[in-house]
Write a protein that holds these residues in place. Sequence first.
Motif: not given
Length: 292
Positions: A198-218
Amino acid sequence: MLEIDHLTRRFGEAVAVDDVSFEVAAGGLTGFVGGNGAGKTTTMRMIMGVLATDGGEIRWQGHEVTAADRRAFGYMPEERGLYPKQPVHDQLVYLARLQGRTAAAAQSAATDLLDRFDLASRRRDKLESLSLGNQQRVQIAAAVIGDPDLLVLDEPFSGLDPAAVDSMVDLLREYTSRGVPVIFSSHQLDLVERLSDGLVVLHRGRVVAHGSPDELRRSGATRHRLVLGGDAGWVRVLPGVTVVDVDGASALLELTAASTDELLAEAMRRGSVRELVEVRPSIADIYRKVTS
């Protein structure tokens, strides 16, 4: 499972972590990524109780996390916290004893971990005498010496050579195979993509993307790479196609209205086609998009 629910942390007027929510699944490796100052280290420190929260809740196994829970967590801070003038083996034994292991179990665990990271011959050396990469290996060993129920690792792969990275990955997979949740931060997006469940992407203190690598790529735009027998410059005037890049016989395209069948038919009408493949965005591509 570790649950982060609407977590917030302020430093004066600055909001370092802003309403952050995500989960770290049992038996999963969760990559935690973001630029410098995104709030990753602050979030990890709140998970460990090093920093207090200004809002939200941290739950472990369904209940609000307690000090007793945290004593069973393994933590690797971004700023290393071992004693530079103490022998490596002695430090690991000391930390294992603090976490409740018997003297014999602590000795055995310290020896096994140093063997695993090819540091057995340096077991009596002071930490400061080791290279930065080897100091990093000792810090990793310190995080797992207590056989933790959860691992929170801030930049664990920094400074490691490829062999040490492989050893570290093997070690983490042993823990996840036993159901231990692992959250780790890293700026090495190719490594994060390869390792993470699973991946969580944080930007300026907020979650801007999360999910499995496949979900994010899709979730990103699907592109196609077209390789021809001749120059591909003609694709620039093709209707229903957005050209991302053209380099000689190769073109990277997004099909906005045209179909792959239409693209292939036109390409074959103009000459030979050597390749037409779908190109999914990488995690690095997704990261750049959501943090731009």
